[in-house]
Design a protein around this motif. Structure first.
Motif, mmCIF file in Angstrom:
data_model
loop_
_atom_site.group_PDB
_atom_site.id
_atom_site.type_symbol
_atom_site.label_atom_id
_atom_site.label_comp_id
_atom_site.label_asym_id
_atom_site.label_seq_id
_atom_site.Cartn_x
_atom_site.Cartn_y
_atom_site.Cartn_z
ATOM 1 N N LYS A 178 0.833 -1.212 0.000
ATOM 2 C CA LYS A 178 0.000 0.000 0.000
ATOM 3 C C LYS A 178 0.869 1.263 0.000
ATOM 4 O O LYS A 178 0.536 2.255 -0.662
ATOM 5 N N ILE A 179 1.964 1.216 0.729
ATOM 6 C CA ILE A 179 2.882 2.369 0.764
ATOM 7 C C ILE A 179 3.530 2.565 -0.603
ATOM 8 O O ILE A 179 3.639 3.693 -1.097
ATOM 9 N N ARG A 180 3.942 1.470 -1.239
ATOM 10 C CA ARG A 180 4.523 1.573 -2.586
ATOM 11 C C ARG A 180 3.518 2.136 -3.571
ATOM 12 O O ARG A 180 3.855 3.009 -4.386
ATOM 13 N N CYS A 181 2.295 1.654 -3.500
ATOM 14 C CA CYS A 181 1.286 2.071 -4.466
ATOM 15 C C CYS A 181 0.799 3.498 -4.207
ATOM 16 O O CYS A 181 0.366 4.189 -5.137
ATOM 17 N N LYS A 182 0.884 3.957 -2.985
ATOM 18 C CA LYS A 182 0.564 5.353 -2.705
ATOM 19 C C LYS A 182 1.617 6.256 -3.332
ATOM 20 O O LYS A 182 1.318 7.342 -3.840
ATOM 21 N N ASN A 183 2.851 5.772 -3.336
ATOM 22 C CA ASN A 183 3.959 6.537 -3.908
ATOM 23 C C ASN A 183 3.986 6.446 -5.431
ATOM 24 O O ASN A 183 4.428 7.368 -6.111
ATOM 25 N N ASN A 184 3.491 5.301 -5.969
ATOM 26 C CA ASN A 184 3.498 5.078 -7.424
ATOM 27 C C ASN A 184 2.259 4.286 -7.806
ATOM 28 O O ASN A 184 2.312 3.075 -8.010
ATOM 29 N N ALA A 185 1.144 4.986 -7.895
ATOM 30 C CA ALA A 185 -0.153 4.334 -8.131
ATOM 31 C C ALA A 185 -0.243 3.659 -9.497
ATOM 32 O O ALA A 185 -1.083 2.776 -9.704
ATOM 33 N N LYS A 186 0.624 4.037 -10.435
ATOM 34 C CA LYS A 186 0.566 3.483 -11.781
ATOM 35 C C LYS A 186 1.388 2.195 -11.927
ATOM 36 O O LYS A 186 1.395 1.601 -13.000
ATOM 37 N N ALA A 187 2.036 1.792 -10.862
ATOM 38 C CA ALA A 187 2.839 0.569 -10.931
ATOM 39 C C ALA A 187 1.942 -0.625 -11.246
ATOM 40 O O ALA A 187 0.831 -0.738 -10.706
ATOM 41 N N PRO A 188 2.371 -1.533 -12.135
ATOM 42 C CA PRO A 188 1.546 -2.684 -12.529
ATOM 43 C C PRO A 188 1.055 -3.513 -11.348
ATOM 44 O O PRO A 188 -0.062 -4.037 -11.372
ATOM 45 N N GLU A 189 1.882 -3.636 -10.291
ATOM 46 C CA GLU A 189 1.502 -4.477 -9.154
ATOM 47 C C GLU A 189 0.255 -3.984 -8.440
ATOM 48 O O GLU A 189 -0.436 -4.763 -7.787
ATOM 49 N N CYS A 190 -0.041 -2.687 -8.577
ATOM 50 C CA CYS A 190 -1.143 -2.097 -7.808
ATOM 51 C C CYS A 190 -2.509 -2.550 -8.294
ATOM 52 O O CYS A 190 -3.503 -2.410 -7.573
ATOM 53 N N THR A 191 -2.548 -3.093 -9.490
ATOM 54 C CA THR A 191 -3.833 -3.568 -10.036
ATOM 55 C C THR A 191 -3.814 -5.067 -10.309
ATOM 56 O O THR A 191 -4.761 -5.580 -10.898
ATOM 57 N N ARG A 192 -2.760 -5.736 -9.896
ATOM 58 C CA ARG A 192 -2.670 -7.178 -10.148
ATOM 59 C C ARG A 192 -3.674 -7.940 -9.290
ATOM 60 O O ARG A 192 -3.929 -7.590 -8.136
ATOM 61 N N ALA A 193 -4.209 -9.007 -9.838
ATOM 62 C CA ALA A 193 -5.155 -9.834 -9.080
ATOM 63 C C ALA A 193 -4.452 -10.531 -7.924
ATOM 64 O O ALA A 193 -5.065 -10.795 -6.883
ATOM 65 N N ASP A 194 -3.167 -10.829 -8.095
ATOM 66 C CA ASP A 194 -2.408 -11.524 -7.046
ATOM 67 C C ASP A 194 -1.531 -10.562 -6.247
ATOM 68 O O ASP A 194 -0.458 -10.939 -5.781
ATOM 69 N N LYS A 195 -1.995 -9.345 -6.080
ATOM 70 C CA LYS A 195 -1.190 -8.371 -5.319
ATOM 71 C C LYS A 195 -1.075 -8.787 -3.866
ATOM 72 O O LYS A 195 -1.917 -9.502 -3.327
ATOM 73 N N GLU A 196 -0.022 -8.317 -3.242
ATOM 74 C CA GLU A 196 0.251 -8.691 -1.847
ATOM 75 C C GLU A 196 -0.799 -8.100 -0.909
ATOM 76 O O GLU A 196 -1.331 -7.048 -1.151
#
Length: 332
Positions: A314-332
């Motif tokens: 969540k911290i990574r995606c707040k910093n970079n919301a466009k990162a592919p991992e932020c929308t992955r079905a198997d995200k952490e």
């Protein structure tokens, strides 16, 4: 109350605190002993802890395994050691160094600030052991004897000094089809320097502390991409301190985060720019996905704590919301 009375009152209060202070032993691993950065940070921490009524006797150790053994045999009330060593006693705090989970110092500050808050106490206070402080010692970087070894594919088949108790690193080295060379903190630098391994990983302070420039020679380099954020953590038996003191300790330790980061940056900036190797974005993307796949597998193997993995995502995606991992079905 005049100035003399105020001075006498302050002096008597200081003597009162000292008189009722409880003496505890803090055993600190630092490869440079009493001359090292970690030891001196914890000397300052001990001074700050006196306000809580705890007077620490701070003892340096240059062998981490001995420090841990003395703690487990109750010769130390608290031990300060690498999170990689302490992970077995608290998987949650040990997951701070999960591979690729915290790609910047800005994000690391957010993680450590969150863990210093009272809401995190339930994850840090265990039935038997507790973590009462965490501070950074720097990102772990790949030190390579050939600066052209800068892609995931080129690491295959290479000999990598791997801490023999670091299950996630062993998993990753096997994942990329490199060769695990079992090592520990006392000998990984020597193996890199004498050519027994092609690659080792460590924070920047090791460049001088372990003289890794001997292993780099003329053709080597340091890959400027964080494998993991390494920390020193304070481990104690939960019944050694009450809950309020444990929490105050965590807050005091985090208040020193800037001091610790200044030391980290000093070490990184002291390394000649010629040694640093910057990656292409396409290679960074490959590293990030490789680390993500490893974290998911290590979560399933119960080596990483899923709650902290989710917080760090969540911290990574707040910093970079466009990162592919932020929308992955198997995200952490």
């Amino acid at each position: 109350m005049n100035i003399i009375k105020i001075a006498l009152f302050s002096l008597s209060s200081a003597f009162a605190i000292e008189a009722f202070a409880e003496t505890k032993t803090l055993c600190v691993f630092d490869p440079l002993g009493a001359a090292g950065d970690s030891y001196n940070i914890l000397k300052d921490y001990a001074i700050n802890m006196k306000a809580t009524g705890i007077d620490f006797d701070v003892k340096p150790y240059t062998d981490e395994s001995v420090a841990m053994a003395d703690f487990l045999s109750k010769k130390c009330d608290v031990v300060a050691a690498h999170d990689l060593r302490i992970r077995q006693y608290n998987k949650f705090s040990g997951t701070v160094s999960a591979l690729g989970a915290v790609p910047s110092y800005k994000e690391l500050n957010t993680v450590l600030k969150t863990l210093s808050r009272k809401k995190a106490a339930k994850y840090l206070d265990g039935d038997k052991f507790s973590i009462i402080g965490i501070f950074p010692i720097g990102a772990g970087y790949l030190f390579v004897n050939n600066s052209e070894l800068d892609t995931v594919e080129e690491l295959a088949g290479k000999r990598i000094a791997t801490l023999n108790y670091q299950k996630d690193a062993i998993h990753m080295v096997n994942y990329i089809k490199s060769t695990v060379i079992p090592s520990d903190i006392t000998n990984f630098g020597g193996k890199f320097n004498n050519g027994s391994v092609d690659i080792c990983y460590s924070p920047a302070f090791a460049f001088n502390a372990y003289e890794l420039y001997h292993g780099l020679k003329d053709n080597g380099g340091i890959i400027r991409y964080p494998l993991a954020q390494l920390t020193i953590q304070l481990l104690t038996n939960t019944d050694t301190f009450d809950a309020a003191t444990r929490q105050k300790s965590r807050e005091i330790m985090f208040s020193m985060n800037e001091q610790a980061m200044n030391i980290v940056m000093k070490h990184e900036k002291s390394i000649d720019e010629k040694y640093w190797v910057d990656l292409q974005q396409s290679d960074i993307d490959k590293y990030q996905e490789m680390f993500r796949q490893n974290r998911l597998e290590l979560k399933e193997k119960e080596i990483y704590d899923p709650t902290l993995l989710t917080l760090m995502r969540k911290i990574r995606c707040k910093n970079n919301a466009k990162a592919p991992e932020c929308t992955r079905a198997d995200k952490e």
